[in-house]
Design a protein around this motif. Structure first.
Motif, mmCIF file in Angstrom:
data_model
loop_
_atom_site.group_PDB
_atom_site.id
_atom_site.type_symbol
_atom_site.label_atom_id
_atom_site.label_comp_id
_atom_site.label_asym_id
_atom_site.label_seq_id
_atom_site.Cartn_x
_atom_site.Cartn_y
_atom_site.Cartn_z
ATOM 1 N N LEU A 88 12.105 -33.443 -46.947
ATOM 2 C CA LEU A 88 13.209 -33.277 -45.994
ATOM 3 C C LEU A 88 13.949 -31.951 -46.195
ATOM 4 O O LEU A 88 14.378 -31.308 -45.239
ATOM 5 N N HIS A 89 14.085 -31.546 -47.445
ATOM 6 C CA HIS A 89 14.852 -30.342 -47.817
ATOM 7 C C HIS A 89 14.291 -29.115 -47.060
ATOM 8 O O HIS A 89 13.115 -28.803 -47.198
ATOM 9 N N PRO A 90 15.129 -28.418 -46.270
ATOM 10 C CA PRO A 90 14.611 -27.326 -45.428
ATOM 11 C C PRO A 90 13.917 -26.211 -46.226
ATOM 12 O O PRO A 90 14.488 -25.682 -47.185
ATOM 13 N N GLU A 105 21.641 -27.471 -49.587
ATOM 14 C CA GLU A 105 21.781 -28.797 -48.969
ATOM 15 C C GLU A 105 20.406 -29.456 -48.857
ATOM 16 O O GLU A 105 19.446 -28.822 -48.434
ATOM 17 N N HIS A 106 20.343 -30.732 -49.202
ATOM 18 C CA HIS A 106 19.077 -31.469 -49.160
ATOM 19 C C HIS A 106 18.627 -31.712 -47.711
ATOM 20 O O HIS A 106 17.448 -31.733 -47.409
ATOM 21 N N PHE A 107 19.604 -31.886 -46.839
ATOM 22 C CA PHE A 107 19.249 -32.071 -45.431
ATOM 23 C C PHE A 107 20.246 -31.346 -44.539
ATOM 24 O O PHE A 107 21.457 -31.422 -44.766
ATOM 25 N N GLY A 114 17.990 -35.367 -54.418
ATOM 26 C CA GLY A 114 17.512 -35.127 -55.785
ATOM 27 C C GLY A 114 16.027 -34.822 -55.785
ATOM 28 O O GLY A 114 15.316 -35.141 -56.737
ATOM 29 N N CYS A 115 15.531 -34.210 -54.706
ATOM 30 C CA CYS A 115 14.102 -33.878 -54.595
ATOM 31 C C CYS A 115 13.798 -32.638 -55.440
ATOM 32 O O CYS A 115 14.690 -32.029 -56.012
ATOM 33 N N LEU A 116 12.550 -32.243 -55.464
ATOM 34 C CA LEU A 116 12.113 -31.074 -56.240
ATOM 35 C C LEU A 116 12.848 -29.801 -55.855
ATOM 36 O O LEU A 116 13.005 -28.890 -56.664
ATOM 37 N N PHE A 117 13.291 -29.737 -54.580
ATOM 38 C CA PHE A 117 13.924 -28.514 -54.079
ATOM 39 C C PHE A 117 15.445 -28.533 -54.241
ATOM 40 O O PHE A 117 16.112 -27.567 -53.937
ATOM 41 N N CYS A 118 16.010 -29.662 -54.704
ATOM 42 C CA CYS A 118 17.446 -29.733 -54.929
ATOM 43 C C CYS A 118 17.786 -28.941 -56.196
ATOM 44 O O CYS A 118 16.942 -28.780 -57.090
ATOM 45 N N LEU A 119 19.018 -28.427 -56.250
ATOM 46 C CA LEU A 119 19.439 -27.497 -57.299
ATOM 47 C C LEU A 119 19.166 -27.995 -58.722
ATOM 48 O O LEU A 119 18.788 -27.218 -59.596
HETATM 49 ZN ZN LIG Z 1 16.448 -31.798 -51.907
#
Ligand SMILES: [Zn+2]
Length: 338
Positions: free
Chosen positions: A167-169, A115-117, A64-69
Motif C-alpha cells: 500500500l505504501h506509495p 506516510e504508509h497510505f 509498519g510495512c517494509l517501507f515504513c520509517l
Molecule cells: Zn508502510
C-alpha cells in the motif's frame, strides 16, 4: 507533416429491455494511434461509480510495512558499492534502494513518503519531485557504471487493481540493455516517421494537437500534457518532454513540471471517485527521433469484489479500451492543470 487521426464508427442495434424492447443503437468508436497504428476502442457506456472506498481499516492493518520509517533503513536492500557507495539514494523524504525481487538487470524501488497510505489527492507535486529526483539519480549513477543500460522505466502501480502488493506509495525504476515491447514500438515508429517526413513525430504531434485544441491539456515549462487520440487505458493522460529522450538529461524545472502534471492528473482522478492507477515514464537514451513520453491511466477503483478491467479483449486480443471520449477527458481535466 503526416499525422493521421483515423477512426471507425461501429454500431450495435438491439431491442432494449430498458426501453420497452424498442430498438436502440449503441455506438463504439475504433481509433488508430497515429504513431504505432495500434487500435483502441472507445466505449461510450460506463458502469456507475461505486462511490469512495474508505481505506482507513486497510491502512491501519498493514501499517509498519517494509517501507515504513521503522523498517526502511534496516530491512531494505542496498545498492552495490560500485554504483551507490552510501547504499541508498535519499532526497527529501524519498528513499531509493534495489528491489529484492527485480524483473530485469537493474530494478529499484523509490519509496515516496513517510506516510504508509495516501489517497490520490494527497500525492502532491513535492512528493513526486523528490521521488522522481531519486529515480533519476539512480538512473544516472547506474548508467555511469553500466553505459549499455539505455532503456529505463520509472513506473508506478498504485493499489491492488494497479498490481501493487504494498500500500505504501512507491515507484519502480527498471533499467535494461534491451527495450520493452512498448519501447520498441515507440522507437521503431518514431524512426519510420522521421525517415518518411524528415521531422520529429513528437514535435509534429504537439504542434497539431495545439492547433486542434481538442486534446492538448497544458504546457508546463518544456513538458507538454495531452490526451491520446487512441488511448490504451482508462482516462489516459500523456506528457512529452521537449528536447529529451531520457530522464537523465532533465533539469530541475523539467522534473518539477512532470511532478506537477502527475499530481494534477491524480487530483482529477480522485475527484472522479477513482483510487487506483498505473504510470510509466519511458526513458530511452541515444535515440535521436524519440522524445520522452509519460503515460498515466486509471484502473477500476478498488472496492470489495472489485472488477478487473483487463478482460479477454485486452489480454488475449491486444485490443485496448477507454471508457471516456478523449476530447471529453481533455475538457474535464484542463482546469486541474491551471
Ligand atoms: Zn508502510
Amino acid at each position: 507533416m503526416e499525422i493521421k487521426f483515423e477512426r471507425y464508427h461501429l454500431q450495435s442495434d438491439l431491442r432494449s429491455p430498458l426501453e420497452g424492447f424498442e430498438k436502440i443503437s449503441v455506438p463504439t468508436e475504433v481509433r488508430v494511434d497515429p504513431l504505432t497504428k495500434r487500435r483502441s476502442r472507445i466505449i461510450t457506456w460506463g458502469l456507475p461509480s461505486p462511490g469512495k472506498f474508505d481505506f482507513s481499516n486497510m491502512a491501519e492493518k498493514s501499517k509498519g510495512c517494509l517501507f515504513c520509517l521503522e523498517n526502511i533503513f534496516q530491512k531494505t536492500p542496498q545498492f552495490m558499492k560500485e554504483i551507490v557507495p552510501e547504499g541508498r539514494v535519499c532526497i527529501g523524504r524519498a528513499v531509493g534502494f534495489p528491489n529484492l525481487n527485480p524483473v530485469g538487470s537493474y530494478g529499484s524501488v523509490v519509496v515516496l513518503c513517510r506516510e504508509h497510505f495516501l489517497s490520490l489527492n494527497q500525492l502532491t507535486p513535492e512528493i513526486y519531485e523528490e521521488g522522481l529526483s531519486v529515480a533519476i539519480e539512480i538512473i544516472r549513477r547506474t548508467t555511469a557504471f553500466d553505459p549499455d543500460t539505455r532503456y529505463w522505466q520509472i513506473s508506478q502501480n498504485f493499489l491492488l487493481p494497479g498490481g501493487s502488493t504494498i500500500l505504501h506509495p512507491h515507484l519502480q525504476v527498471i533499467g535494461d540493455p534491451i527495450p520493452t515491447n512498448e519501447m520498441e514500438w515507440l522507437l521503431d515508429a518514431s524512426s519510420s516517421y522521421y525517415q518518411k517526413n524528415g521531422t520529429s513525430y513528437w514535435n509534429d504531434l504537439v504542434q497539431i494537437e495545439k492547433e486542434l485544441g481538442k486534446r492538448y491539456i497544458a504546457r508546463i515549462g518544456k513538458v507538454h500534457w495531452f490526451v491520446s487520440f487512441a488511448p490504451i487505458g482508462f482516462n489516459e493522460v500523456c506528457a512529452s518532454a521537449e528536447g529529451h529522450g531520457s530522464v537523465a538529461t532533465l533539469g530541475k524545472e523539467e522534473i518539477a513540471s512532470l511532478a506537477r502534471g502527475i499530481a494534477s492528473t491524480l487530483k482529477y482522478y480522485d475527484e472522479k471517485g477513482l483510487n487506483s492507477f498505473n504510470l510509466s515514464i519511458y526513458s530511452i537514451s541515444g535515440e535521436a527521433h524519440y522524445q520522452l513520453l509519460t503515460r498515466i491511466i486509471s484502473r477500476t477503483p478498488f472496492q470489495p469484489y472489485y472488477l478487473n478491467d483487463w478482460t479477454s479483449f485486452e489480454i488475449l486480443h491486444s485490443e485496448l479500451t477507454s471508457n471516456i471520449i478523449p476530447e471529453e477527458l481533455c475538457r474535464e481535466i484542463q482546469p486541474y492543470f491551471a
